[in-house]
Design an enzyme around this catalytic site. Structure first.
Site, mmCIF file in Angstrom:
data_model
loop_
_atom_site.group_PDB
_atom_site.id
_atom_site.type_symbol
_atom_site.label_atom_id
_atom_site.label_comp_id
_atom_site.label_asym_id
_atom_site.label_seq_id
_atom_site.Cartn_x
_atom_site.Cartn_y
_atom_site.Cartn_z
ATOM 1 C CB ILE A 155 -0.959 -0.008 1.203
ATOM 2 C CG1 ILE A 155 -1.977 -1.148 1.057
ATOM 3 C CG2 ILE A 155 -1.681 1.330 1.325
ATOM 4 C CD1 ILE A 155 -2.873 -1.340 2.262
ATOM 5 C CG ASP A 174 8.518 -0.929 6.412
ATOM 6 O OD1 ASP A 174 8.876 -1.715 7.328
ATOM 7 O OD2 ASP A 174 7.491 -1.118 5.735
ATOM 8 C CB THR A 235 -5.856 4.338 5.524
ATOM 9 O OG1 THR A 235 -4.497 4.128 5.118
ATOM 10 C CG2 THR A 235 -6.364 5.656 4.962
ATOM 11 C CG ASP A 261 -11.005 4.658 6.416
ATOM 12 O OD1 ASP A 261 -12.196 4.992 6.276
ATOM 13 O OD2 ASP A 261 -10.553 3.564 6.027
ATOM 14 C CD GLU A 266 -12.751 0.565 12.746
ATOM 15 O OE1 GLU A 266 -13.126 -0.415 12.070
ATOM 16 O OE2 GLU A 266 -11.749 1.231 12.466
ATOM 17 C CG HIS A 285 -12.069 0.228 8.649
ATOM 18 N ND1 HIS A 285 -11.649 -0.420 9.777
ATOM 19 C CD2 HIS A 285 -11.194 -0.153 7.678
ATOM 20 C CE1 HIS A 285 -10.589 -1.163 9.520
ATOM 21 N NE2 HIS A 285 -10.286 -1.012 8.240
#
Length: 310
Positions: A155, A174, A235, A261, A266, A285
């Protein structure tokens, strides 16, 4: 080939469901995730369980899955699945790696452009006869701005490709990659140490899993390290960004905007911390969900599940 029993307890493209049903016995009920007792009963008779992110494959549910050999995950995040316990029980976990990368990347880039421009919230004022042209004339173009990407997997790399196409400068971090990893040269992205990336970026986007090292990663202190007027996009998962600290930074004007998001809980309960917060985009989401990504995710999992049952 012996027919297996496949239970799908969250939504999946129905053509992919039919592909599974042509070879095996399938129970497809997207509402099943909301009925814990029935889900446990059905999962207890399943050779394969296919889930999205709402189903918690752990505890009582996992204990009930006596026959299960495969868990298909319609997505990439695996924090809702007890991977160690699945491995101990001989259950193979199959994620849809890469299938929703473009959907998330487009969401990130679109949100970044909207927040940098700062003009997305003018509809009500203009419709009411106001004309806030002067106030909205100082937005920033994406070209020439620096995008910092934290987490440089599929992504993150797809997001970088789109951002570079807009003329943005892209730096990435990363923890699994060394500064000289070939992927940086291959993508034209600069490696940046985490703190340097945060302080140098006009927009920061998060693409990391929820693990101990990332829980609370964007605390009040880290948000305070961001450039004044920078924007933050999350996200990845809830619990990574301190929402109270984020709200405070937006209200004070330190941050120029944020798009969130994913949340600690949730669906998100009503939140006084977030209500009335300026320059904030909230979505339920859905960054990885689009018509096309749902097809890709669903068919990838269907094909990989079929392969695992041969």
């Amino acid at each position: 080939m012996t027919r297996a029993r496949i239970v799908i307890c969250e939504f999946m493209d129905e053509r992919a469901v039919a592909q599974l049903g042509a070879a095996h016995d399938v129970l497809y009920d997207p509402q099943l995730v909301g009925d814990a007792a029935r889900l446990r009963a059905e999962a207890g008779q399943a050779d394969v369980l296919i889930v999205r992110n709402l189903t918690q494959v752990r505890g009582e549910l996992l204990a009930a899955m006596a026959r299960c050999k495969v868990v298909g995950r319609l997505g990439v995040g695996l924090d809702n699945i007890d991977l160690a316990a699945c491995e101990a029980r001989g259950i193979k976990v199959i994620p849809a790696s890469g299938a929703n990368a473009l959907s998330v990347a487009e969401y990130v880039v679109a949100s970044t452009m909207m927040l940098l421009r700062g003009a997305f919230a003018s509809t009500e004022a203009v419709a009411a006869g106001q004309w806030p042209r002067a106030a909205l004339s100082n937005g920033r173009e994406a070209a020439g701005q620096t995008l910092g990407i934290i987490g440089f997997g599929s992504i993150g790399q797809t997001t970088a490709r789109l951002a570079l196409g807009l003329g943005m400068r892209v730096i990435a971090y990363d923890p699994a990659l060394m500064p000289d990893a070939p992927v940086f040269a291959q993508t034209g992205v600069q490696y940046g140490h985490l703190d340097d990336l945060i302080s140098a970026s006009d927009a920061v986007t998060l693409h990391v899993p929820l693990v101990d090292a990332t829980r609370g990663l964007f605390s009040a202190a880290r948000i305070g390290q961001m450039k004044k007027g920078a924007v933050l996009i999350n996200t990845s998962r809830g619990h990574i960004v301190d929402i109270s600290a984020l709200s405070a930074a937006l209200r004070s004007g330190h941050l120029g905007g944020a798009a969130i998001d994913v949340f600690d809980a949730e669906p998100l309960p009503a939140s006084a911390v977030l209500q009335g917060c300026p320059n904030l985009l909230l979505t339920p989401h859905i960054s990885g969900l689009s018509m096309q990504s749902n097809e890709r995710v669903s068919f990838m999992i269907a094909e990989r599940v079929l392969e695992s049952l041969k």
